[in-house]
Design a protein around this motif. Structure first.
Motif, PDB file in Angstrom:
ATOM      1  N   GLY A   1       0.816  -1.211   0.000  1.00  0.00           N
ATOM      2  CA  GLY A   1       0.000   0.000   0.000  1.00  0.00           C
ATOM      3  C   GLY A   1       0.849   1.260   0.000  1.00  0.00           C
ATOM      4  O   GLY A   1       0.557   2.229  -0.716  1.00  0.00           O
ATOM      5  N   ARG A   2       1.912   1.264   0.789  1.00  0.00           N
ATOM      6  CA  ARG A   2       2.816   2.432   0.815  1.00  0.00           C
ATOM      7  C   ARG A   2       3.507   2.604  -0.540  1.00  0.00           C
ATOM      8  O   ARG A   2       3.692   3.730  -1.008  1.00  0.00           O
ATOM      9  N   MET A   3       3.880   1.482  -1.175  1.00  0.00           N
ATOM     10  CA  MET A   3       4.486   1.565  -2.498  1.00  0.00           C
ATOM     11  C   MET A   3       3.502   2.173  -3.499  1.00  0.00           C
ATOM     12  O   MET A   3       3.859   3.054  -4.286  1.00  0.00           O
TER      13      MET A   3
ATOM     14  N   VAL B   1       1.562   2.368 -21.048  1.00  0.00           N
ATOM     15  CA  VAL B   1       0.489   2.113 -22.009  1.00  0.00           C
ATOM     16  C   VAL B   1      -0.881   2.123 -21.347  1.00  0.00           C
ATOM     17  O   VAL B   1      -1.809   2.772 -21.833  1.00  0.00           O
ATOM     18  N   LEU B   2      -1.034   1.418 -20.216  1.00  0.00           N
ATOM     19  CA  LEU B   2      -2.347   1.368 -19.571  1.00  0.00           C
ATOM     20  C   LEU B   2      -2.780   2.725 -19.051  1.00  0.00           C
ATOM     21  O   LEU B   2      -3.967   3.018 -18.987  1.00  0.00           O
ATOM     22  N   ASN B   3      -1.826   3.555 -18.665  1.00  0.00           N
ATOM     23  CA  ASN B   3      -2.167   4.825 -18.039  1.00  0.00           C
ATOM     24  C   ASN B   3      -2.098   6.007 -18.981  1.00  0.00           C
ATOM     25  O   ASN B   3      -2.369   7.124 -18.579  1.00  0.00           O
ATOM     26  N   CYS B   4      -1.720   5.797 -20.217  1.00  0.00           N
ATOM     27  CA  CYS B   4      -1.666   6.903 -21.166  1.00  0.00           C
ATOM     28  C   CYS B   4      -3.089   7.321 -21.516  1.00  0.00           C
ATOM     29  O   CYS B   4      -3.851   6.564 -22.103  1.00  0.00           O
ATOM     30  N   GLY B   5      -3.463   8.490 -21.074  1.00  0.00           N
ATOM     31  CA  GLY B   5      -4.802   8.995 -21.343  1.00  0.00           C
ATOM     32  C   GLY B   5      -5.862   8.509 -20.386  1.00  0.00           C
ATOM     33  O   GLY B   5      -7.047   8.743 -20.602  1.00  0.00           O
TER      34      GLY B   5
ATOM     35  N   SER C   1       3.881  -6.399  -9.917  1.00  0.00           N
ATOM     36  CA  SER C   1       3.813  -5.335 -10.932  1.00  0.00           C
ATOM     37  C   SER C   1       2.424  -5.242 -11.541  1.00  0.00           C
ATOM     38  O   SER C   1       1.939  -4.139 -11.818  1.00  0.00           O
ATOM     39  N   HIS C   2       1.748  -6.381 -11.736  1.00  0.00           N
ATOM     40  CA  HIS C   2       0.393  -6.342 -12.286  1.00  0.00           C
ATOM     41  C   HIS C   2      -0.599  -5.779 -11.278  1.00  0.00           C
ATOM     42  O   HIS C   2      -1.526  -5.044 -11.654  1.00  0.00           O
ATOM     43  N   ILE C   3      -0.441  -6.109 -10.027  1.00  0.00           N
ATOM     44  CA  ILE C   3      -1.296  -5.509  -8.988  1.00  0.00           C
ATOM     45  C   ILE C   3      -1.119  -3.998  -9.002  1.00  0.00           C
ATOM     46  O   ILE C   3      -2.100  -3.248  -8.986  1.00  0.00           O
TER      47      ILE C   3
ATOM     48  N   GLY D   1      -2.455  -2.348 -12.367  1.00  0.00           N
ATOM     49  CA  GLY D   1      -3.918  -2.396 -12.382  1.00  0.00           C
ATOM     50  C   GLY D   1      -4.529  -1.411 -11.406  1.00  0.00           C
ATOM     51  O   GLY D   1      -5.465  -0.671 -11.743  1.00  0.00           O
ATOM     52  N   TYR D   2      -4.001  -1.367 -10.203  1.00  0.00           N
ATOM     53  CA  TYR D   2      -4.507  -0.428  -9.192  1.00  0.00           C
ATOM     54  C   TYR D   2      -4.345   1.020  -9.663  1.00  0.00           C
ATOM     55  O   TYR D   2      -5.282   1.817  -9.577  1.00  0.00           O
ATOM     56  N   LEU D   3      -3.150   1.357 -10.145  1.00  0.00           N
ATOM     57  CA  LEU D   3      -2.890   2.731 -10.562  1.00  0.00           C
ATOM     58  C   LEU D   3      -3.757   3.136 -11.749  1.00  0.00           C
ATOM     59  O   LEU D   3      -4.219   4.272 -11.839  1.00  0.00           O
ATOM     60  N   THR D   4      -3.992   2.207 -12.660  1.00  0.00           N
ATOM     61  CA  THR D   4      -4.854   2.486 -13.809  1.00  0.00           C
ATOM     62  C   THR D   4      -6.295   2.744 -13.360  1.00  0.00           C
ATOM     63  O   THR D   4      -6.919   3.733 -13.746  1.00  0.00           O
ATOM     64  N   MET D   5      -6.819   1.842 -12.545  1.00  0.00           N
ATOM     65  CA  MET D   5      -8.207   2.005 -12.085  1.00  0.00           C
ATOM     66  C   MET D   5      -8.373   3.228 -11.186  1.00  0.00           C
ATOM     67  O   MET D   5      -9.400   3.905 -11.253  1.00  0.00           O
TER      68      MET D   5
END
Length: 173
Positions: free
Chosen positions: A4-6, A41-45, A156-158, A161-165
């Motif tokens: 969570g801190r990361m 890529v996931l977070n672009c835009g 890395s996928h967690i 995914g979290y940052l994108t959502m």
């Protein structure tokens, strides 16, 4: 907890337009490159936030080889950080053993430049934890690198995914 801190550190870095650097060897370098792909890529835009700035320091083969040849392999990441990193940037230093000299030097360099270091480590953790602002360990049987690298991939996928959502983005288009 530490994950969570990361996530908070990475989210803040993205919001502030900081660069997230990754330093890793071998199979962990493949995880680092994949994580950069997902962050960019996931977070672009995604939403109104600026795209994540991320770079895997192992991806520029020419720089890695030139530094290794001219200064030694222990310097391949720290010398690149001296060229690219700025205060406030974040390094994810990945080392299954926690004792890879080039990863240790990268963490030391990032801290000296005014950045923050997150250590992803395996086994018993090694010396990397003492050089980082935050350390995450994926314990594993001695010399079983594959399962620890798999855990790094899941982490890395967690994170991506979290940052994108969190930004309102979708994981599938």
């Amino acid at each position: 907890g530490a994950v969570g801190r990361m996530l908070d550190m990475l989210e803040r870095a993205g919001a502030e337009g900081r660069t997230i650097f990754l330093a890793a060897n071998g199979g962990s370098a493949a995880v680092a490159a994949h994580f950069v792909n997902d962050l960019v890529v996931l977070n672009c835009g995604a939403g109104s936030a600026p795209p994540y700035r991320a770079m895997a320091l192992s991806d520029n083969v020419e720089s890695v080889m030139a530094i290794a040849n001219d200064y030694g392999y222990a310097e391949v990441f720290s010398r690149q950080l001296r060229a690219w990193a700025r205060p406030g940037d974040v390094l994810i230093a990945i080392s299954v053993s926690g004792n890879s000299e080039n990863i240790l030097r990268a963490a030391e360099t990032m801290k000296a430049l005014g950045g923050r270091a997150i250590g992803w480590r395996g086994f018993e953790g090694g010396r990397l934890a003492g050089l980082c602002d935050l350390a995450i360990v994926a314990p594993g049987a001695r010399d079983e690198y594959g399962p620890v690298e798999d855990a790094f991939g899941v982490l890395s996928h967690i994170a991506s995914g979290y940052l994108t959502m969190k930004r309102g983005g979708q994981l599938h288009h």
